[in-house]
Design a protein around this motif. Structure first.
Motif, mmCIF file in Angstrom:
data_model
loop_
_atom_site.group_PDB
_atom_site.id
_atom_site.type_symbol
_atom_site.label_atom_id
_atom_site.label_comp_id
_atom_site.label_asym_id
_atom_site.label_seq_id
_atom_site.Cartn_x
_atom_site.Cartn_y
_atom_site.Cartn_z
ATOM 1 N N ILE A 60 66.091 36.057 44.159
ATOM 2 C CA ILE A 60 65.056 35.363 45.006
ATOM 3 C C ILE A 60 65.792 34.216 45.761
ATOM 4 O O ILE A 60 66.624 33.645 45.073
ATOM 5 C CB ILE A 60 63.864 35.106 44.315
ATOM 6 N N ILE A 61 65.038 33.834 46.697
ATOM 7 C CA ILE A 61 65.255 32.379 47.438
ATOM 8 C C ILE A 61 63.968 31.660 47.633
ATOM 9 O O ILE A 61 62.924 32.331 47.628
ATOM 10 C CB ILE A 61 66.196 32.506 48.684
ATOM 11 N N ARG A 62 64.161 30.420 47.520
ATOM 12 C CA ARG A 62 62.641 29.540 47.797
ATOM 13 C C ARG A 62 62.937 28.962 49.023
ATOM 14 O O ARG A 62 63.834 28.382 49.379
ATOM 15 C CB ARG A 62 62.530 28.538 46.740
ATOM 16 N N ASN A 63 62.150 29.192 49.953
ATOM 17 C CA ASN A 63 61.889 28.898 51.645
ATOM 18 C C ASN A 63 61.167 27.478 51.590
ATOM 19 O O ASN A 63 60.086 27.613 51.309
ATOM 20 C CB ASN A 63 61.586 29.967 52.398
ATOM 21 N N PHE A 64 61.807 26.516 51.931
ATOM 22 C CA PHE A 64 61.058 25.207 51.854
ATOM 23 C C PHE A 64 60.410 25.036 53.398
ATOM 24 O O PHE A 64 59.954 23.812 53.485
ATOM 25 C CB PHE A 64 61.852 24.006 51.488
ATOM 26 N N GLU A 65 60.653 25.915 54.312
ATOM 27 C CA GLU A 65 59.941 25.575 55.593
ATOM 28 C C GLU A 65 58.548 26.138 55.394
ATOM 29 O O GLU A 65 57.942 26.887 54.480
ATOM 30 C CB GLU A 65 60.638 26.444 56.841
ATOM 31 N N GLY A 66 57.811 25.758 56.564
ATOM 32 C CA GLY A 66 56.316 26.190 56.426
ATOM 33 C C GLY A 66 55.656 25.432 55.329
ATOM 34 O O GLY A 66 55.550 24.323 55.249
ATOM 35 N N ARG A 67 54.750 26.309 54.571
ATOM 36 C CA ARG A 67 54.002 26.023 53.534
ATOM 37 C C ARG A 67 54.761 25.034 52.482
ATOM 38 O O ARG A 67 54.383 24.215 51.788
ATOM 39 C CB ARG A 67 53.107 26.918 52.882
ATOM 40 N N GLY A 68 55.953 25.548 52.377
ATOM 41 C CA GLY A 68 57.063 24.986 51.423
ATOM 42 C C GLY A 68 56.974 25.731 50.047
ATOM 43 O O GLY A 68 55.965 26.109 49.641
ATOM 44 N N GLY A 69 58.285 26.100 49.620
ATOM 45 C CA GLY A 69 58.568 26.748 48.493
ATOM 46 C C GLY A 69 57.939 28.284 48.332
ATOM 47 O O GLY A 69 57.716 28.785 47.152
ATOM 48 N N GLU A 70 57.828 28.641 49.576
ATOM 49 C CA GLU A 70 57.679 30.276 49.628
ATOM 50 C C GLU A 70 58.687 31.040 48.863
ATOM 51 O O GLU A 70 60.102 30.905 49.016
ATOM 52 C CB GLU A 70 57.348 30.844 50.955
ATOM 53 N N LEU A 71 58.347 32.300 48.126
ATOM 54 C CA LEU A 71 59.319 32.938 47.373
ATOM 55 C C LEU A 71 59.701 34.213 48.279
ATOM 56 O O LEU A 71 58.573 34.751 48.846
ATOM 57 C CB LEU A 71 58.960 33.255 46.079
ATOM 58 N N GLU A 72 60.960 34.276 48.319
ATOM 59 C CA GLU A 72 61.453 35.610 48.734
ATOM 60 C C GLU A 72 62.085 36.363 48.312
ATOM 61 O O GLU A 72 63.011 35.770 47.637
ATOM 62 C CB GLU A 72 62.144 35.351 50.338
ATOM 63 N N LEU A 73 62.274 37.678 48.170
ATOM 64 C CA LEU A 73 63.142 38.334 47.454
ATOM 65 C C LEU A 73 64.522 38.545 48.531
ATOM 66 O O LEU A 73 64.441 38.621 49.525
ATOM 67 C CB LEU A 73 62.756 40.049 47.168
ATOM 68 N N THR A 74 65.597 38.563 47.975
ATOM 69 C CA THR A 74 66.751 38.719 48.755
ATOM 70 C C THR A 74 67.172 40.252 48.752
ATOM 71 O O THR A 74 66.241 41.049 48.053
ATOM 72 C CB THR A 74 67.832 38.065 47.954
ATOM 73 N N THR A 75 68.102 40.565 49.634
ATOM 74 C CA THR A 75 68.257 42.088 49.796
ATOM 75 C C THR A 75 68.777 42.527 48.390
ATOM 76 O O THR A 75 68.287 43.653 47.860
ATOM 77 C CB THR A 75 69.601 42.432 50.721
ATOM 78 N N GLU A 76 69.392 41.728 47.465
ATOM 79 C CA GLU A 76 69.867 42.007 46.097
ATOM 80 C C GLU A 76 68.673 42.359 45.389
ATOM 81 O O GLU A 76 68.500 43.223 44.493
ATOM 82 C CB GLU A 76 70.900 41.333 45.729
ATOM 83 N N GLY A 77 67.750 41.416 45.665
ATOM 84 C CA GLY A 77 66.503 41.564 44.684
ATOM 85 C C GLY A 77 65.842 42.713 45.107
ATOM 86 O O GLY A 77 65.230 43.467 44.061
#
Ligand SMILES: Cc1cc2nc3c(=O)[nH]c(=O)nc-3n(C[C@H](O)[C@H](O)[C@H](O)COP(=O)(O)O)c2cc1C
Ligand SMILES: Nc1ccn([C@@H]2O[C@H](COP(=O)(O)OP(=O)(O)O)[C@@H](O)[C@H]2O)c(=O)n1
Length: 272
Positions: A98-115
């Motif tokens: 996973i990665i944490r995306n700090f744009e927008g609301r901040g700290g949004e969790l995203e699965l990576t392609t590998e995830g």
């Protein structure tokens, strides 16, 4: 979740790998089998049970939550301590699942392609397990009366002749109706959709059309008397007015008398 212990799962995999070869399954099997040996070296890509549940929860709740999910959101949803959630998130980030995306609301969790690929591995394995389980398990349902229409269809000569030729017996004029729990019905539909069935062809007669019926041979018995077994067939009627989890069975016997059963009795069956 399905209640299957680890040994059974592994045994099933080893048997199944002969007919359903899948590279991903091999990876998981080897990791599991070598776990206790002294020279066991963990495979970095191996996704353990705690990790994959988190990947599932993150991606599922993300969908339910308008496409966004953060660590605080997960803490509200999951009955797990905040420390455990934060630790798992860090582990998944370190493994680049996973990665944490700090744009927008901040700290949004995203699965990576590998995830997502790892979740897909689990999905492939679950499909194989449920396919095998749908074939081997014993289903139990509750007897109920229907609309009194089954007999009318069973006794139609064009159905009757096909039942005899394709299933091997002239059925009693009627269908025995069993109600299955929706979860059990999902498992059963897996069987109907994936294994070969006997097809009773539809036909046109007396200015109306009669639909196709799929049949699967079964062995049936009352739950309180496993020794009182009878063979029969489950019908999957194309034009039925019943919901999917109301199943209709035929047998040579009048089962209400043969099994000494009444509405509400529990009846079990297995595919043969
Ligand atoms: C062999 C067989 C064929 C059937 N074909 C049709 C059909 O072509 N069209 C239809 O409306 N219902 C058809 N039905 C389904 C009945 O309408 C109904 O859903 C069901 O058999 C009612 O059973 P019950 O009286 O035991 O509740 C068929 C039923 C059986 C047993
Ligand atoms: N092999 C069979 C088929 C039907 N039956 C019963 O026979 C009766 C007539 O079947 P049906 O399909 O016409 O009627 P319902 O199932 O709608 O009540 C019902 O009570 C069924 O439960 C049975 O005991 N054994």
């Amino acid at each position: 979740m399905m209640n299957i212990d680890k040994k059974n799962v592994i045994d099933s995999y080893s048997k199944m790998s002969y007919f359903m070869w899948n590279e991903n399954i091999l990876i998981v099997l080897m990791s599991d089998r070598n776990e206790n040996s002294s020279n066991y070296v963990p495979d970095e890509r191996f996704v353990g049970e705690k990790e994959w549940f988190f990947l599932l929860w993150i991606s599922y709740h993300k969908m339910q939550n308008n496409g966004t999910i953060s660590t605080p959101d997960l803490c509200k949803i999951l009955p797990i301590s905040q420390q455990t959630i934060s630790r798992r998130i860090l582990e998944l980030e370190e493994k680049k699942l996973i990665i944490r995306n700090f744009e927008g609301r901040g700290g949004e969790l995203e699965l990576t392609t590998e995830g997502y690929a790892q979740l897909n591995n689990i999905y492939e394995q679950l499909k194989i397990i449920s396919l095998k389980a749908s074939n081997e398990t014993t289903y139990c349902g509750t007897l109920l009366s229907g609309m009194g229409e089954g007999a009318h269809y069973i006794k139609h000569p064009q159905y009757l002749e096909q039942f005899y030729k394709k299933i091997g017996f002239f059925p009693y004029f009627g269908t025995l109706n069993l109600k299955l729990s929706p979860t059990m019905d999902n498992l059963l539909q897996n069987y109907i959709n994936n294994y070969p069935t006997i097809i009773i062809d539809g036909f046109v007669g007396e200015s109306r059309t009669y639909g196709e019926v799929k049949c699967v041979k079964v062995q049936m018995w009352p739950r309180n008397n496993v020794h009182n077994q009878v063979s029969g067939a489950l019908l999957k009627i194309q034009r039925t007015s019943h919901k999917s989890h109301i199943l209709e069975f035929i047998s040579e016997q009048y089962l209400r008398d043969f099994f000494k059963i009444e509405d509400g009795s529990k009846i079990c069956f297995k595919f043969i």
